[in-house]
Design a protein around this motif. Structure first.
Motif, mmCIF file in Angstrom:
data_model
loop_
_atom_site.group_PDB
_atom_site.id
_atom_site.type_symbol
_atom_site.label_atom_id
_atom_site.label_comp_id
_atom_site.label_asym_id
_atom_site.label_seq_id
_atom_site.Cartn_x
_atom_site.Cartn_y
_atom_site.Cartn_z
ATOM 1 N N ILE A 162 0.907 -1.176 0.029
ATOM 2 C CA ILE A 162 0.051 -0.168 -0.008
ATOM 3 C C ILE A 162 0.964 1.170 0.152
ATOM 4 C CG2 ILE A 162 -1.672 1.333 1.324
ATOM 5 C CD1 ILE A 162 -2.717 -1.119 2.377
ATOM 6 N N ALA A 163 0.336 2.261 -1.041
ATOM 7 C CA ALA A 163 0.926 3.357 -0.813
ATOM 8 C C ALA A 163 -0.116 4.305 -0.311
ATOM 9 C CB ALA A 163 1.424 3.963 -2.234
ATOM 10 N N ALA A 164 -0.001 4.814 0.994
ATOM 11 C CA ALA A 164 -1.088 5.721 1.720
ATOM 12 C C ALA A 164 -1.079 6.812 1.567
ATOM 13 C CB ALA A 164 -1.148 5.083 3.056
ATOM 14 N N SER A 165 -2.165 7.515 1.595
ATOM 15 C CA SER A 165 -2.420 9.093 1.600
ATOM 16 C C SER A 165 -2.631 9.577 2.849
ATOM 17 C CB SER A 165 -3.080 9.588 0.453
ATOM 18 O OG SER A 165 -4.648 9.205 0.970
ATOM 19 N N GLY A 166 -3.252 8.929 3.764
ATOM 20 C CA GLY A 166 -3.778 9.453 4.973
ATOM 21 C C GLY A 166 -5.030 10.424 4.428
ATOM 22 N N PRO A 167 -5.394 11.457 5.387
ATOM 23 C CA PRO A 167 -6.648 12.288 4.920
ATOM 24 C C PRO A 167 -6.110 12.982 3.580
ATOM 25 C CG PRO A 167 -5.813 12.474 7.235
ATOM 26 C CD PRO A 167 -4.679 11.752 6.723
ATOM 27 N N ALA A 168 -7.239 13.122 2.813
ATOM 28 C CA ALA A 168 -7.109 13.866 1.590
ATOM 29 C C ALA A 168 -7.458 15.343 2.047
ATOM 30 C CB ALA A 168 -8.353 13.392 0.607
ATOM 31 N N LEU A 169 -6.644 15.959 1.036
ATOM 32 C CA LEU A 169 -6.595 17.711 1.442
ATOM 33 C C LEU A 169 -7.463 18.148 0.674
ATOM 34 C CD1 LEU A 169 -4.034 16.927 2.599
ATOM 35 C CD2 LEU A 169 -3.003 18.727 1.889
ATOM 36 N N GLY A 170 -8.441 19.238 1.111
ATOM 37 C CA GLY A 170 -9.561 19.912 0.347
ATOM 38 C C GLY A 170 -9.903 21.448 1.089
ATOM 39 N N ILE A 171 -10.735 21.968 0.624
ATOM 40 C CA ILE A 171 -11.052 23.404 0.962
ATOM 41 C C ILE A 171 -12.327 23.078 1.943
ATOM 42 C CG2 ILE A 171 -10.433 24.370 -1.247
ATOM 43 C CD1 ILE A 171 -13.539 24.740 -1.899
ATOM 44 N N SER A 172 -12.396 24.014 2.849
ATOM 45 C CA SER A 172 -13.586 24.131 3.741
ATOM 46 C C SER A 172 -14.993 24.099 2.777
ATOM 47 C CB SER A 172 -13.661 25.321 4.525
ATOM 48 O OG SER A 172 -12.619 25.551 5.235
ATOM 49 N N GLY A 173 -15.535 23.127 2.968
ATOM 50 C CA GLY A 173 -17.060 22.514 2.439
ATOM 51 C C GLY A 173 -17.070 22.077 1.128
ATOM 52 N N GLY A 174 -15.662 21.561 0.845
ATOM 53 C CA GLY A 174 -15.551 21.087 -0.582
ATOM 54 C C GLY A 174 -15.674 19.707 -0.584
ATOM 55 N N HIS A 175 -15.346 19.014 -1.731
ATOM 56 C CA HIS A 175 -15.501 17.429 -1.800
ATOM 57 C C HIS A 175 -14.919 16.576 -0.885
ATOM 58 C CE1 HIS A 175 -16.507 13.529 -3.422
ATOM 59 N NE2 HIS A 175 -14.912 13.214 -3.434
ATOM 60 N N CYS A 176 -13.500 17.065 -0.276
ATOM 61 C CA CYS A 176 -12.857 16.458 0.792
ATOM 62 C C CYS A 176 -13.143 16.823 2.037
ATOM 63 C CB CYS A 176 -11.518 16.690 0.387
ATOM 64 S SG CYS A 176 -10.810 15.524 -0.877
ATOM 65 N N ASP A 177 -14.155 17.691 2.289
ATOM 66 C CA ASP A 177 -14.718 18.028 3.655
ATOM 67 C C ASP A 177 -15.806 17.346 4.155
ATOM 68 O OD1 ASP A 177 -15.023 19.200 5.833
ATOM 69 O OD2 ASP A 177 -15.686 21.463 5.213
ATOM 70 N N ASP A 178 -16.348 17.064 5.136
ATOM 71 C CA ASP A 178 -17.409 16.438 5.643
ATOM 72 C C ASP A 178 -18.681 17.458 5.584
ATOM 73 O OD1 ASP A 178 -19.388 15.133 6.852
ATOM 74 O OD2 ASP A 178 -18.278 14.223 8.287
ATOM 75 N N THR A 179 -19.348 17.487 4.771
ATOM 76 C CA THR A 179 -20.467 18.453 4.543
ATOM 77 C C THR A 179 -21.623 18.197 5.029
ATOM 78 O OG1 THR A 179 -20.760 17.554 2.063
ATOM 79 C CG2 THR A 179 -19.392 19.475 2.333
ATOM 80 N N MET A 180 -21.853 17.035 5.772
ATOM 81 C CA MET A 180 -23.108 16.208 6.101
ATOM 82 C C MET A 180 -23.645 16.864 7.507
ATOM 83 S SD MET A 180 -22.530 12.359 4.752
ATOM 84 C CE MET A 180 -21.021 12.334 5.795
ATOM 85 N N HIS A 181 -22.752 17.439 8.192
ATOM 86 C CA HIS A 181 -23.066 18.141 9.661
ATOM 87 C C HIS A 181 -23.676 19.249 9.671
ATOM 88 C CE1 HIS A 181 -20.091 14.649 10.585
ATOM 89 N NE2 HIS A 181 -20.696 14.611 11.483
ATOM 90 N N ALA A 182 -24.782 19.683 10.460
ATOM 91 C CA ALA A 182 -25.190 20.826 10.578
ATOM 92 C C ALA A 182 -24.133 21.763 11.115
ATOM 93 C CB ALA A 182 -26.419 20.986 11.551
ATOM 94 N N PRO A 183 -23.932 23.242 11.006
ATOM 95 C CA PRO A 183 -23.116 24.113 11.265
ATOM 96 C C PRO A 183 -22.696 24.256 12.868
ATOM 97 C CG PRO A 183 -25.126 25.342 10.422
ATOM 98 C CD PRO A 183 -25.213 23.810 10.139
#
Length: 431
Positions: A162-183
């Motif tokens: 395995i070549a592992a990445s750990g957490p993916a990097l992304g902008i706030s509110g973007g695809h790599c953010d968890d957008t499912m929680h209420a603010p």
């Protein structure tokens, strides 16, 4: 203790091999180190030639010789695969071993990092048994994929390299953010970073905690709420900072990018691969060829996800995006393949069940690749993108003994790779 000689790895070997070693030990002789694998045929993925009466000689975890009708040294352990065809172990450049299809949408909120890591242990075994002896895992919260990689390397459990990445990097509110929680919960994904200074720090942080590769989100995605796969997310300045730091520290950068503008910006920023590429246009194709950027399509998921959306309770907004984006991806990526963009094999396994990775090959062939080109995408091409071309991706002296065997001729029917019959990783039989 290396992976090749650990107790678990020995336990995975063929019974005949175990009995031979036990008999030699009982007779007072040292167990032979040389293993000879015989098969009716072997595909040379570089030349495209199929060799008959194939023999691969292995000393420990590495290949010492491979060819037709090679002499087998006295005392070698012989594994005779009969009428099978040998190929190099396959490589999947886009997996999510710690996830499952039913984890999509709100279901993912209830999954802890320890549970994801244990899920990864099961999926690693399934992936290895499907013939994929190496993978690049691009995105896992809590460094669960790093822990999985280390456990496999220590011989604690079976799985691919395995070549592992750990957490993916992304902008706030973007695809790599968890957008499912209420603010009011104020929850963001672990890899969220905005601005040049913050992305630079986050890149260094994921490398500190074990990332082999950096995964970033350059556009919106399909299986995320509130974003558009056609819209770019990171700015070119942010991506250039990530790429420069990653390359300086010896890591490559994989960019999730569906939309044309995001693809263009990511390529100009110097990323090593574009993942998905669903809306790639003529400008993107031209730039990728000029910059020698790899494309990692993930296409079979378009069939499985839409057919099984109800069974996995895929939220309606995500299904609607999938129905729009995934058919377009085949049209656009087919054009990229026909125009000569360099392709490395990837599946996005976790969007569909692990172990079905080999179904990706037939889609590539349908879009214009020859079977040999499709096989190369998961062997020599993928090893080059991984940075592992010196050790995997072909059956050659000096390479790690990662081998698979299939029925029939995969150059005539690439779907033979959907049913891998025998797997060896590092000189030890895993299936």
């Amino acid at each position: 203790m290396t992976v090749a000689t650990s107790p678990i790895r020995r336990a995975l070997a063929l019974p005949a091999l175990l009995l031979a070693c036990a008999a030699a030990h009982a007779a007072g002789a040292p167990a032979p180190r040389i293993t000879a694998v015989k098969a009716a045929h072997m595909l040379d993925v570089r030349s495209g030639a199929t060799l008959d009466q194939a023999v691969v000689l292995i000393d420990g975890e590495r290949i010492t010789a491979a060819g037709s009708k090679l002499a087998i040294p006295a005392g070698a352990t012989v594994i005779d695969l009969g009428d099978k065809t040998l190929l190099p172990g396959l490589i999947d450049m886009h997996t999510h071993l710690t996830g499952n299809p039913e984890d999509t949408g709100y279901a993912a909120v209830a999954i802890s990092v320890p549970r994801a890591a244990l899920t990864g242990a099961r999926n690693a075994r399934r992936t290895l048994e499907a013939g994929f002896t190496s993978v690049r895992n691009v995105g896992a919260e809590g460094y669960a994929d790093v822990a999985l990689r280390d456990a496999i390397n220590a011989g604690d459990l079976p799985g691919p390299r395995i070549a592992a990445s750990g957490p993916a990097l992304g902008i706030s509110g973007g695809h790599c953010d968890d957008t499912m929680h209420a603010p009011e919960y104020k929850i963001s994904a672990e890899g969220v970073a905005d601005g040049v200074d913050e992305v630079l720090k986050r890149t260094r942080q994921v490398i500190k905690y074990g990332a082999d590769v950096i995964k970033i989100c350059a556009t919106g995605g399909v299986l995320s709420f509130g974003d558009d796969p056609r819209a770019s997310q990171y700015t070119i300045e942010e991506m250039r900072a990530i790429v420069a730091e990653a390359h300086r520290l010896g890591r490559k950068v994989a960019a999730h990018a569906h939309g044309g503008d995001g693809i263009r910006l990511a390529v100009l920023a110097g990323v090593d691969s574009i993942e998905h590429g669903s809306y790639i246009d003529d400008e993107g194709i031209k730039l990728m060829k000029e910059h020698k950027t790899w494309l990692v399509p993930t296409l079979y998921l378009g069939d499985w996800l839409i057919e099984n959306a109800e069974a996995i309770r895929l939220p309606k907004p995500l299904l609607e995006k999938a129905k729009t984006v995934l058919p377009m991806a085949r049209v656009n990526i087919g054009r990229a393949i026909q125009q000569g963009v360099a392709v490395a094999f990837g599946t996005d396994s976790a969007v569909y069940p692990h172990g079905l990775n080999g179904r990706e090959f037939a889609v590539y062939v349908k879009l214009g690749m020859t079977p040999l080109q499709a096989i190369r995408s998961a062997t020599v091409n993928a090893s080059q993108l991984m940075g592992w071309a010196d050790k995997v991706g072909s059956i050659e002296a000096g390479k790690l003994a990662d081998l698979i065997a299939v029925d029939g001729d995969p150059l005539k029917d690439v779907r033979q790779l959907e049913n891998v019959r025998w797997v060896m990783k590092g000189g030890v039989v895993a299936k």
